[in-house]
Design a protein around this motif. Structure first.
Motif, PDB file in Angstrom:
ATOM      1  N   UNK A   1       0.824  -1.213   0.000  1.00 59.93           N
ATOM      2  CA  UNK A   1       0.000   0.000   0.000  1.00 59.93           C
ATOM      3  C   UNK A   1       0.863   1.270   0.000  1.00 59.93           C
ATOM      4  N   UNK A   2       1.906   1.285   0.831  1.00 60.68           N
ATOM      5  CA  UNK A   2       2.782   2.457   0.907  1.00 60.68           C
ATOM      6  C   UNK A   2       3.943   2.377  -0.085  1.00 60.68           C
ATOM      7  N   UNK A   3       3.938   1.357  -0.942  1.00 57.54           N
ATOM      8  CA  UNK A   3       4.974   1.171  -1.961  1.00 57.54           C
ATOM      9  C   UNK A   3       6.374   1.213  -1.340  1.00 57.54           C
ATOM     10  N   UNK A   4       6.557   0.379  -0.334  1.00 59.59           N
ATOM     11  CA  UNK A   4       7.839   0.352   0.357  1.00 59.59           C
ATOM     12  C   UNK A   4       8.786  -0.586  -0.383  1.00 59.59           C
ATOM     13  N   UNK A   5       9.659   0.022  -1.195  1.00 66.44           N
ATOM     14  CA  UNK A   5      10.631  -0.760  -1.936  1.00 66.44           C
ATOM     15  C   UNK A   5      12.034  -0.568  -1.379  1.00 66.44           C
ATOM     16  N   UNK A   6      12.216   0.466  -0.559  1.00 61.84           N
ATOM     17  CA  UNK A   6      13.479   0.689   0.149  1.00 61.84           C
ATOM     18  C   UNK A   6      13.194   0.681   1.647  1.00 61.84           C
ATOM     19  N   UNK A   7      14.106   0.063   2.406  1.00 65.22           N
ATOM     20  CA  UNK A   7      13.944   0.084   3.863  1.00 65.22           C
ATOM     21  C   UNK A   7      15.190   0.718   4.471  1.00 65.22           C
ATOM     22  N   UNK A   8      15.037   1.347   5.619  1.00 62.99           N
ATOM     23  CA  UNK A   8      13.804   1.606   6.347  1.00 62.99           C
ATOM     24  C   UNK A   8      12.992   2.727   5.703  1.00 62.99           C
ATOM     25  N   UNK A   9      11.677   2.635   5.852  1.00 65.42           N
ATOM     26  CA  UNK A   9      10.760   3.694   5.439  1.00 65.42           C
ATOM     27  C   UNK A   9       9.917   4.062   6.653  1.00 65.42           C
ATOM     28  N   UNK A  10       9.782   5.346   6.899  1.00 63.19           N
ATOM     29  CA  UNK A  10       9.037   5.821   8.065  1.00 63.19           C
ATOM     30  C   UNK A  10       7.797   6.562   7.602  1.00 63.19           C
ATOM     31  N   UNK A  11       6.635   6.135   8.133  1.00 63.80           N
ATOM     32  CA  UNK A  11       5.340   6.700   7.754  1.00 63.80           C
ATOM     33  C   UNK A  11       4.731   7.340   9.003  1.00 63.80           C
ATOM     34  N   UNK A  12       4.041   8.457   8.812  1.00 60.57           N
ATOM     35  CA  UNK A  12       3.480   9.212   9.933  1.00 60.57           C
ATOM     36  C   UNK A  12       1.956   9.317   9.818  1.00 60.57           C
ATOM     37  N   UNK A  13       1.280   9.219  10.965  1.00 64.37           N
ATOM     38  CA  UNK A  13      -0.179   9.381  11.050  1.00 64.37           C
ATOM     39  C   UNK A  13      -0.496  10.329  12.199  1.00 64.37           C
ATOM     40  N   UNK A  14      -1.687  10.938  12.130  1.00 64.32           N
ATOM     41  CA  UNK A  14      -2.192  11.730  13.243  1.00 64.32           C
ATOM     42  C   UNK A  14      -3.699  11.540  13.280  1.00 64.32           C
ATOM     43  N   UNK A  15      -4.212  11.048  14.409  1.00 61.94           N
ATOM     44  CA  UNK A  15      -5.650  10.772  14.569  1.00 61.94           C
ATOM     45  C   UNK A  15      -6.208   9.947  13.406  1.00 61.94           C
ATOM     46  N   UNK A  16      -5.484   8.928  13.007  1.00 60.05           N
ATOM     47  CA  UNK A  16      -5.932   8.027  11.950  1.00 60.05           C
ATOM     48  C   UNK A  16      -5.732   8.550  10.544  1.00 60.05           C
ATOM     49  N   UNK A  17      -5.191   9.743  10.404  1.00 58.18           N
ATOM     50  CA  UNK A  17      -4.996  10.376   9.098  1.00 58.18           C
ATOM     51  C   UNK A  17      -3.523  10.266   8.689  1.00 58.18           C
ATOM     52  N   UNK A  18      -3.272   9.793   7.473  1.00 58.48           N
ATOM     53  CA  UNK A  18      -1.898   9.693   6.978  1.00 58.48           C
ATOM     54  C   UNK A  18      -1.355  11.100   6.759  1.00 58.48           C
ATOM     55  N   UNK A  19      -0.257  11.420   7.423  1.00 59.91           N
ATOM     56  CA  UNK A  19       0.370  12.736   7.292  1.00 59.91           C
ATOM     57  C   UNK A  19       1.457  12.683   6.228  1.00 59.91           C
ATOM     58  N   UNK A  20       1.404  13.628   5.321  1.00 62.84           N
ATOM     59  CA  UNK A  20       2.405  13.687   4.260  1.00 62.84           C
ATOM     60  C   UNK A  20       3.382  14.819   4.570  1.00 62.84           C
TER      61      UNK A  20
END
Length: 149
Positions: A72-91
């Motif tokens: 879903x997040x197209x993680x092809x390189x690691x590490x990858x860090x994803x952020x959320x706030x109150x259930x909302x994906x933060x970009x």
């Protein structure tokens, strides 16, 4: 240092963390425990987790155990860090084509702390995308890979 941070090992656990983390930035590090760059990032995350405890919750997610999110997040390189706030994906605009995740390790603890603070403040004001406070020379460069186009 990855043993110091809580791990999410299934889609259900990741879903629960996203839904239940309220009024804090949810930091999800996607990677593998044995990867040297992931270990470097885990060291930074574990050293800053107590300083950021009022504004962030940090979890480690193994890419092999959560293929749904890896795809879903197209993680092809690691590490990858994803952020959320109150259930909302933060970009975050890092000055790269991909605003959905931070790829690689942060150069310093302060870079990570500054980024979480900017995401937290932006989210509290209702923003879904924020400008990265990290010096562009400290952001790893990579090429986006498009498969099956």
């Amino acid at each position: 240092m990855s043993f110091l941070l809580p791990k999410l090992t299934s889609k259900k656990e990741v879903d629960q963390a996203i839904k239940s983390t309220a009024e804090k930035v949810l930091v999800l590090r996607f990677g593998r425990d044995e990867d040297p760059v992931c270990l470097q990032l885990d060291d930074i995350l574990s050293k800053t987790s107590s300083d950021l405890s009022k504004m962030a919750t940090i979890y480690l997610v193994d890419v092999d155990q959560t293929p749904v999110y890896t795809q879903y997040f197209d993680i092809s390189y690691i590490p990858s860090t994803v952020f959320f706030f109150n259930g909302q994906h933060m970009k975050v605009d890092y000055g790269s084509p991909d605003h959905t995740k931070f790829v690689g390790s942060f150069k310093t603890k302060q870079d990570f702390i500054d980024l979480v603070e900017v995401i937290y403040r932006g989210a509290m004001r209702g923003k879904l995308i924020v400008q990265s406070p990290i010096d562009p020379k400290n952001i790893p460069k990579y090429d986006l890979l498009y498969q099956d186009i």
